[in-house]
Write an enzyme that holds these catalytic residues in place. Structure first.
Site, PDB file in Angstrom:
ATOM      1  N   HIS A  13       9.231   6.477  38.882  1.00  0.00           N
ATOM      2  CA  HIS A  13       9.079   5.587  39.677  1.00  0.00           C
ATOM      3  C   HIS A  13      10.948   5.318  39.593  1.00  0.00           C
ATOM      4  O   HIS A  13      10.841   5.047  38.345  1.00  0.00           O
ATOM      5  CB  HIS A  13       8.726   4.561  39.394  1.00  0.00           C
ATOM      6  CG  HIS A  13       7.091   4.367  39.181  1.00  0.00           C
ATOM      7  ND1 HIS A  13       6.294   4.295  38.734  1.00  0.00           N
ATOM      8  CD2 HIS A  13       6.815   3.640  40.427  1.00  0.00           C
ATOM      9  CE1 HIS A  13       4.743   4.419  38.951  1.00  0.00           C
ATOM     10  NE2 HIS A  13       5.165   4.264  40.247  1.00  0.00           N
TER      11      HIS A  13
ATOM     12  N   ASP B  20       6.556   8.024  33.220  1.00  0.00           N
ATOM     13  CA  ASP B  20       6.714   7.825  34.237  1.00  0.00           C
ATOM     14  C   ASP B  20       7.567   8.259  35.064  1.00  0.00           C
ATOM     15  O   ASP B  20       8.842   8.169  35.454  1.00  0.00           O
ATOM     16  CB  ASP B  20       7.557   6.253  33.998  1.00  0.00           C
ATOM     17  CG  ASP B  20       7.138   4.906  35.123  1.00  0.00           C
ATOM     18  OD1 ASP B  20       7.193   4.754  36.046  1.00  0.00           O
ATOM     19  OD2 ASP B  20       7.034   3.427  34.451  1.00  0.00           O
TER      20      ASP B  20
END
Ligand code: B12
Length: 136
Positions: A17, A15
């Protein structure tokens, strides 16, 4: 001056983000904690190693991209195996794909051994208040 309580922060798995991570880092640091921020794309093992190396009292795991259930499962076992079974585990972000009832999501992550589970969009103040309660 007393040493600051240390906490490990990072975004788990594949991930990338990054924005929430920066905000949490800033807010938790401003609240008086020492944040060991591992950033994004963090494997479980790295969270555990950082917690051991720094004697952290909590690990804050973020997962935004929908694969949280797979990425987060097993972290409590790894902590246990590494001798830090009592460390507080917090998890938040968008933990599952789409809109699942949060009570269901919370139960699933509590069953995985996380101590506190946060809904999408949780503001830093919430977790900071919980940390003040938990990490005395
Ligand atoms: C910007 C963005 C991207 C950028 C990221 C750039 C970067 N490096 O940061 C890019 C374009 C790269 C991207 C890619 C993808 N994205 Co994206 N992205 C977003 C978007 C629009 C904003 C995220 C953001 O920055 N929010 C602002 C920050 C401040 O909020 P936050 O991250 O939620 O964090 C806050 C809280 O949630 C909380 N919090 C977060 N973690 C934790 C942890 C703890 C312990 C606690 C207490 C609190 C907490 O604290 C923060 C501050 O309040 C969201 C949609 C949205 N509006 O949220 C989608 C979103 C997160 N992305 C999504 C998806 C699916 C993807 C991709 C898989 C798309 C694809 N098919 O390629 C990829 C995954 C890439 C990867 N490997 O990670 C989905 C996730 C769906 C889900 N979980 O159900 C979302 C929700 C969009 C959507 N509605 O479908 N994305």
């Amino acid at each position: 001056m007393a040493d600051k309580v240390k906490v490990v922060l990072g975004v788990i798995g594949a991930d990338c983000h990054a924005v929430g991570n920066k905000i949490l880092n800033h807010a938790i640091t401003a609240a008086g904690y020492e944040v060991i921020n591992l950033g994004v794309l963090v494997p479980q093992e790295e969270f555990v190693n950082a917690a051991i190396e720094t004697d952290a009292k909590a690990i804050l795991v973020a997962s935004l991209y929908g694969h949280g259930e797979i990425d987060c499962r097993g972290l409590r076992d790894r902590c246990r195996e590494a001798g830090i079974e009592d460390i507080m585990l917090y998890v938040g972000g968008n933990l599952v794909v789409g809109k699942t009832d949060f009570n269901e999501v919370e139960k699933k992550f509590l069953d995985m051994g996380y101590n506190r589970v946060y809904e999408p969009g949780t503001l830093p103040d919430r977790v900071i208040a919980d940390m003040k309660e938990d990490l005395k």
